[in-house]
Design an enzyme around this catalytic site. Structure first.
Site, short mmCIF file in Angstrom:
data_model
loop_
_atom_site.label_atom_id
_atom_site.label_comp_id
_atom_site.label_asym_id
_atom_site.label_seq_id
_atom_site.Cartn_x
_atom_site.Cartn_y
_atom_site.Cartn_z
N GLY A 197 13.24 0.58 0.48
CA GLY A 197 12.06 0.03 0.86
C GLY A 197 10.84 1.01 0.33
N MET A 198 9.74 0.43 0.10
CA MET A 198 8.71 1.15 -0.31
C MET A 198 7.50 0.85 0.64
SD MET A 198 7.41 3.95 -1.79
CE MET A 198 5.81 4.58 -1.44
N GLU A 199 6.81 1.81 1.49
CA GLU A 199 5.83 1.50 2.35
C GLU A 199 4.39 1.28 2.06
OE1 GLU A 199 7.58 4.60 1.68
OE2 GLU A 199 6.22 6.14 1.68
N ASN A 200 4.68 0.58 0.92
CA ASN A 200 3.13 0.12 0.18
C ASN A 200 2.09 -0.40 1.40
OD1 ASN A 200 3.76 0.96 -2.38
ND2 ASN A 200 5.10 -0.66 -2.44
N GLU A 249 10.02 1.63 7.33
CA GLU A 249 8.94 1.25 6.44
C GLU A 249 7.67 1.30 7.08
OE1 GLU A 249 9.38 2.29 3.54
OE2 GLU A 249 11.52 1.94 3.52
N TYR A 282 14.68 14.22 5.26
CA TYR A 282 14.67 12.76 6.25
C TYR A 282 15.51 13.24 7.26
CZ TYR A 282 13.68 9.38 2.26
OH TYR A 282 13.28 8.97 1.17
N ARG A 297 20.45 -1.09 -5.90
CA ARG A 297 19.93 -0.09 -5.03
C ARG A 297 20.70 1.45 -5.24
NH1 ARG A 297 19.58 -0.74 1.29
NH2 ARG A 297 18.72 1.34 1.96
ZN LIG Z 1 10.44 6.73 3.97
#
Ligand SMILES: [Zn+2]
Length: 616
Positions: free
Chosen positions: A284-287, A311, A397, A570
């Site tokens: 995922g990308m936290e846009n 996200e 992370y 992915r």
């Molecule tokens: Zn992240």
């Protein structure tokens, strides 16, 4: 994001004291934000699917900070610039001279604009390259309907410069607006205010009133439908996927509320999610306002929604309080990993959170075993550190989260939760360094409670290799209960059918991690016969099953594995699977043949990673 790209480069940096806060020089950017800073961006672009380009202009509003500064240095990558203009005090536009430096493989091309004065606005007319690394242009065949093309961006970490000429460093924040033209019947969404009722006539219009760093600029164009989930949450997806996505994400509104109870108000207005086609290379990308999410998280049983929690957590850690340069990546991802586990606990309970935490820590320790010591620190001390000796991106992370968890366990939540909320509140919409955090940690926690952590231990967490010996490991009773069954099953003393008819995804992930490279081919085949793991909808479980099957030499797994590799793009899954296949002489040719078929469906970043892996 959920699983990091390998940074193209990650050189160290020098610190310059600039006004009250430390403004970090970003070695991955040509910009000079200490002289001039972008305060706002306007994009006016047309998406040309036939040529796979975006064309139009970017208008930068500038704050000149240094009196003598007369030039503007921007980051670009493969952009074709046709004209640059500045706006005079009387509102008229005049042409500016500029030079584009020779390309650097890591940083792209510096665009040097001779500003001749200090104009408030500069317009750059340009178009992108068809192979711009941030943009993936999908053919209709690569979408679910097979009818219309699709395009999406992935700007993090330093690829925003391949679709917009700008100061591409997370130390600079700006607001933005945009007008985007796209072919009829396709919807445009951005990391901004999206109007679900818009039709796109005369262009799709967007506004992002909160200042963001460049890596959070995002766009997607495709056959998209929107479906509300709650008062301020919703999902966008291809029409064939919208129902399953809405079902999978049903808890989103509850998650936002849970995160707010812990860390203060959600400051971005709406929280919407876009489910991308399968070639989306990451989880995922936290846009902001429009998170981009992999379709592999739609498990059909809501068993992977911690990815949404991740996200969403970035709405505080990363998007609100942002690493000032990529050296401080753990401030984004370590904090987010910690916050994720707190959201999961609030929604799904302590047992589930503890299972996830134990898995996360075990996988961190397994990763550490593969890393050289100089890549195991959260932060490098050496300002000249080259990319060869840089903290491992993936380790940041769980190790960053483990550090925060250690502070939480010692301080207690009554003390720690307000401390962390205070970090987000006091640094909201700022870009920060590790030194900023250490200062805050001392003044708001350790000065009053020095017994919580010594200077030496703090140093060990930040600069040391491995996990400090004093760190507590999470132990989930439910996962511990699997150990005896696993041992007995591996010895052939427990029938496969007695293993786990009621195991959840975390339990299967733990079991498959532990039997990988241990189970025989017959045992793996038996597992699949009884539990049908090769066609589970949970991609995390499927990935671990395929990996164990390949290692056990189980060629019966080839048809579902091939389908998985063709369907899923992915990196986290496909790169290790190709690596496992390639390491076995009997699977090498087969893996190459599958990759020849699958490669075109993958994102360029994924292609590059697999290419590297297969060339070893
Ligand atoms: Zn992240």
């Amino acid at each position: 994001m959920t699983i990091p790209f390998l940074l193209r480069a990650a050189a160290g940096l020098a610190l310059i004291q600039c006004s009250a806060s430390a403004l970090a020089l970003d070695p991955l950017s040509y910009a000079h934000p200490e002289q001039v800073k972008t305060s706002a961006l306007h994009l006016d672009l047309k998406a040309d699917f036939a040529h796979k380009i975006l064309a139009g202009y970017a208008e930068l509003s500038l704050d000149w900070l240094e009196r003598g500064a007369r030039s503007l240095d921007l980051d670009t990558r493969s952009l074709a610039i046709s004209k640059i203009e500045a706006q005079d005090a009387d509102g008229r536009w005049r042409k500016l001279a500029y030079t584009l430096a020779a390309p650097d493989p890591e940083k792209g091309q510096a665009l040097h604009v001779a500003a001749s004065g200090q104009p408030g606005k500069v317009r750059i007319w340009y178009h992108t390259a068809p192979n711009a690394p941030a943009l993936q242009w999908l053919t209709p065949a690569q979408t679910m309907s097979g009818k219309r093309p699709f395009m999406f961006s992935q700007s993090e970490t330093i690829d925003a410069r391949s679709w917009v000429p700008l100061q591409d460093t997370p130390s600079v924040r700006f607001t933005y607006t945009a007008r985007i033209e796209a072919p009829r019947g396709l919807r445009v969404v951005m990391s901004a205010e999206n109007d679900p009722a818009a039709t796109g006539k005369d262009g799709w219009r967007f506004s992002m009133p909160q200042p963001i760093p460049s890596y959070l600029l995002a766009i997607a164009i495709g056959e998209l439908q929107a479906k509300p989930l709650g008062a301020r949450t919703g999902v966008y997806a291809e029409p064939q996927r919208i129902q399953s996505a809405a079902w999978e994400f049903a808890d989103t509104e509850k998650m936002v509320a849970a995160a707010e109870r812990l860390y203060g108000p959600y400051r971005w207005g709406r929280y919407d999610m876009l489910v991308l086609p399968p070639s989306f290379p990451i989880g995922g990308m936290e846009n902001p306002r429009m998170n981009f999410i992999t379709p592999t998280m739609i498990a059909g049983d809501r068993s992977l929604v911690d990815l949404i929690a991740h996200e969403l957590a970035h709405s505080w850690s990363g998007n609100l309080v942002t690493n000032a340069s990529w050296k401080h990546w753990w401030l984004n991802e370590g904090f987010t990993t910690y916050v994720t586990s707190r959201i999961v606990e609030a929604i799904y309970g302590e047992d589930t959170a503890l299972e996830n935490l134990q898995l996360e820590q075990e996988e961190a320790l397994a990763l550490l075993a593969t890393l050289p010591k100089e890549k195991q620190a959260l932060l490098t001390r050496d300002p000249d550190t080259s990319s060869e000796h840089y903290t491992d991106q993936e380790l940041a992370y769980p190790k960053g989260a483990w550090f925060l968890r250690t502070l939480e366990q010692r301080a207690g939540r009554a003390l720690f939760d307000p401390f962390l909320r205070g970090w987000f509140d006091s640094h909201a919409f700022q870009s920060v360094t590790t030194a900023d955090f250490v200062r805050y940690l001392r003044s708001s926690l350790l000065d009053q409670h020095p017994e919580l952590m010594t200077d030496a231990e703090l140093d060990d967490w930040l600069y040391g290799a491995g996990i400090p010996a004093s760190a507590r490991r999470a132990v989930s009773p439910r996962l511990t209960a699997l150990d005896a069954s696993r041992a007995a099953w591996l010895k052939g003393e427990l029938p496969t059918a007695d293993l786990g008819p009621d195991w959840n995804a975390a339990e299967w992930m733990k079991f498959l991690n532990d039997v990988d490279q241990q189970a025989t081919r017959a045992q793996i085949e038996d597992l699949d016969r009884v539990f049908h793991l090769s066609d589970t909808g949970n991609s995390e479980v499927a990935f671990r099953f395929y990996r164990a099957a390949v290692h056990a030499g189980d060629q019966a797994v080839r048809p579902p594995l091939e389908a998985f590799l063709l369907r899923v793009g992915r990196q986290k899954f496909v790169v290790p699977l190709y690596a496992a296949l390639h390491a076995r002489p009997e699977d090498k040719a087969w893996a190459d043949a599958v990759y020849r078929k699958a490669r075109a469906h993958y994102h360029p970043e994924t292609q590059a990673s697999v290419d590297r892996e297969l060339a070893r």
